[in-house]
Design an enzyme around this catalytic site. Sequence first.
Site, PDB file in Angstrom:
ATOM      1  CB  ALA A 157      -0.911  -0.040   1.090  1.00 30.65           C
ATOM      2  N   GLY A 184       0.754  -5.043   0.929  1.00 30.16           N
ATOM      3  CA  GLY A 184      -0.537  -5.045   0.098  1.00 30.16           C
ATOM      4  C   GLY A 184      -0.408  -5.561  -1.266  1.00 30.16           C
ATOM      5  CD  GLU A 187      -2.060  -7.453   3.005  1.00 26.71           C
ATOM      6  OE1 GLU A 187      -1.699  -6.361   2.573  1.00 26.71           O
ATOM      7  OE2 GLU A 187      -2.709  -7.542   4.090  1.00 26.71           O
TER       8      GLU A 187
HETATM    9  C1  HXC Z   1       5.131   4.392  -1.147  1.00 29.08           C
HETATM   10  C2  HXC Z   1       6.927   3.416  -1.989  1.00 29.08           C
HETATM   11  C3  HXC Z   1       6.666   2.224  -1.459  1.00 29.08           C
HETATM   12  C4  HXC Z   1       5.218   2.030  -0.554  1.00 29.08           C
HETATM   13  C5  HXC Z   1       8.485   2.131  -2.398  1.00 29.08           C
HETATM   14  N1  HXC Z   1       8.190   3.405  -2.564  1.00 29.08           N
HETATM   15  N2  HXC Z   1       7.591   1.234  -1.673  1.00 29.08           N
HETATM   16  N3  HXC Z   1       6.267   4.572  -1.828  1.00 29.08           N
HETATM   17  N4  HXC Z   1       4.743   3.298  -0.755  1.00 29.08           N
HETATM   18  N5  HXC Z   1       4.774   1.071  -0.018  1.00 29.08           N
HETATM   19  C6  HXC Z   1       8.806   4.515  -3.308  1.00 29.08           C
HETATM   20  C7  HXC Z   1      10.171   4.958  -2.699  1.00 29.08           C
HETATM   21  O1  HXC Z   1       9.758   5.955  -1.541  1.00 29.08           O
HETATM   22  C8  HXC Z   1      11.024   5.424  -3.485  1.00 29.08           C
HETATM   23  O2  HXC Z   1      10.440   6.724  -3.838  1.00 29.08           O
HETATM   24  C9  HXC Z   1      10.772   4.472  -4.687  1.00 29.08           C
HETATM   25  O3  HXC Z   1       9.476   3.894  -4.534  1.00 29.08           O
HETATM   26  C10 HXC Z   1      11.655   3.358  -4.794  1.00 29.08           C
HETATM   27  O4  HXC Z   1      11.927   2.939  -3.994  1.00 29.08           O
HETATM   28  P1  HXC Z   1      13.026   2.615  -3.349  1.00 29.08           P
HETATM   29  O5  HXC Z   1      12.874   2.440  -1.720  1.00 29.08           O
HETATM   30  O6  HXC Z   1      14.059   3.732  -3.434  1.00 29.08           O
HETATM   31  O7  HXC Z   1      13.652   1.393  -3.570  1.00 29.08           O
HETATM   32  P2  HXC Z   1      14.772   0.182  -3.088  1.00 29.08           P
HETATM   33  O8  HXC Z   1      15.978   0.910  -2.248  1.00 29.08           O
HETATM   34  O9  HXC Z   1      15.057  -0.706  -4.297  1.00 29.08           O
HETATM   35  O10 HXC Z   1      13.814  -0.520  -2.038  1.00 29.08           O
HETATM   36  C11 HXC Z   1      12.901  -1.023  -2.479  1.00 29.08           C
HETATM   37  C12 HXC Z   1      12.041  -1.747  -1.329  1.00 29.08           C
HETATM   38  C13 HXC Z   1      11.559  -0.415  -0.620  1.00 29.08           C
HETATM   39  C14 HXC Z   1      12.717  -2.577  -0.484  1.00 29.08           C
HETATM   40  C15 HXC Z   1      10.621  -2.333  -2.022  1.00 29.08           C
HETATM   41  O11 HXC Z   1      10.894   0.469  -1.351  1.00 29.08           O
HETATM   42  C16 HXC Z   1      10.444  -0.880   0.618  1.00 29.08           C
HETATM   43  O12 HXC Z   1      10.888  -1.278   1.740  1.00 29.08           O
HETATM   44  N6  HXC Z   1       9.270  -0.271   0.405  1.00 29.08           N
HETATM   45  C17 HXC Z   1       8.319  -0.570   1.352  1.00 29.08           C
HETATM   46  C18 HXC Z   1       7.763  -1.720   1.540  1.00 29.08           C
HETATM   47  C19 HXC Z   1       6.723  -1.886   2.746  1.00 29.08           C
HETATM   48  O13 HXC Z   1       6.820  -1.481   3.725  1.00 29.08           O
HETATM   49  N7  HXC Z   1       5.414  -2.235   2.167  1.00 29.08           N
HETATM   50  C20 HXC Z   1       4.253  -2.498   2.986  1.00 29.08           C
HETATM   51  C21 HXC Z   1       3.264  -1.108   2.934  1.00 29.08           C
HETATM   52  S1  HXC Z   1       2.184  -1.234   3.967  1.00 29.08           S
HETATM   53  P3  HXC Z   1      11.239   8.036  -3.930  1.00 29.08           P
HETATM   54  O14 HXC Z   1      10.320   9.299  -4.460  1.00 29.08           O
HETATM   55  O15 HXC Z   1      12.110   8.156  -2.742  1.00 29.08           O
HETATM   56  O16 HXC Z   1      12.222   7.644  -5.236  1.00 29.08           O
HETATM   57  C22 HXC Z   1       0.946  -2.084   3.591  1.00 29.08           C
HETATM   58  C23 HXC Z   1      -0.313  -2.169   4.108  1.00 29.08           C
HETATM   59  C24 HXC Z   1      -1.436  -2.880   3.436  1.00 29.08           C
HETATM   60  O17 HXC Z   1       1.071  -2.600   2.457  1.00 29.08           O
HETATM   61  C25 HXC Z   1      -2.842  -2.518   4.104  1.00 29.08           C
HETATM   62  C26 HXC Z   1      -3.614  -1.629   3.307  1.00 29.08           C
HETATM   63  C27 HXC Z   1      -5.126  -1.471   3.514  1.00 29.08           C
END
Ligand code: HXC
Length: 257
Positions: free
Chosen positions: A65, A108, A111
């Site tokens: 998400a 998400g 999911e």
């Molecule tokens: C918003 C995101 C994002 C996310 C990545 N980006 N994941 N933006 N939401 N979930 C953005 C980063 O901010 C960045 O933007 C760009 O995408 C590239 O990501 P990087 O982090 O620079 O890439 P990298 O270093 O290769 O790392 C990849 C990654 C990391 C390991 C996947 O991005 C990461 O940990 N992302 C979050 C994963 C996460 O926690 N997901 C769960 C979300 S909560 P900029 O602008 O900085 O370039 C969820 C709840 C579900 O899903 C329930 C919903 C109702």
Amino acid sequence: SEYETILVETRGRVGWITLNRPEALNALNSQVMHDVVDAATAFDADEGIGAIVVTGSERAFAAGADIKEMEAKSGLDMIMGDHFGEWGRFAAVRTPVIAAVSGYALGGGCELAMMCDIILAADTAKFGQPEINLGVIPGMGGSQRLIRAVGYYKAAELVLTGRMMDAAEAERCGLASRVVPASDLLDEAQKTADAIAAKSLPSVYAAKAALDAAMETSLAEGLRFERHVFAALFDTADQKEGMAAFREKRPPQFTGR
Ligand code: HXC
């Protein structure tokens, strides 16, 4: 296209939905949710479509998400945003959906893959439920569907530690239906979808409904449901055609009736 965050196309009898927010690794914000749900329900309403594929980019199926969209929200905001209800409409489509996963399928994203019926994983795929690292928990089914897919202990370890698992581990534990080389992923998804789309549509809908019932009900309820749906298919022309074709040693010509 009429969509902002996805690409939509039809290849044969297969509807393709490609998540297209490369700047955010396909993070699932509200717009993505509306777009995916809209496109999937439109394909579902089209008798010419026998299977749907959902995919992302090489680098990410979806990294979760959208954290930046969620960060400032209150608990009430999250409930009022109805993420659960809307994604529920995606999970409820009758048409089989194949997730073709390359790269990150996190939170998400994992999911969303689990709302699909088949998870085809590239050897580069990485699955996880990292919400615990953000001070929250899975919110689109991760704590429920993952247990049903891989069992309590594997799911608990993933949800509580937030660690990622690779494609081989995902296949071993039953999350990935099959792992293929990354360069073959889209072809394999199309082939799998073509194979499903060539069957009799009523039997495909019935099979998905029966599989869904197994996830949701007791064994006794599920067996009763299966028996009735199985019997109902004997009133389709396609059942007569399928069995006649077997007897006559020829391929069946299904009409969806
Ligand atoms: C918003 C995101 C994002 C996310 C990545 N980006 N994941 N933006 N939401 N979930 C953005 C980063 O901010 C960045 O933007 C760009 O995408 C590239 O990501 P990087 O982090 O620079 O890439 P990298 O270093 O290769 O790392 C990849 C990654 C990391 C390991 C996947 O991005 C990461 O940990 N992302 C979050 C994963 C996460 O926690 N997901 C769960 C979300 S909560 P900029 O602008 O900085 O370039 C969820 C709840 C579900 O899903 C329930 C919903 C109702």
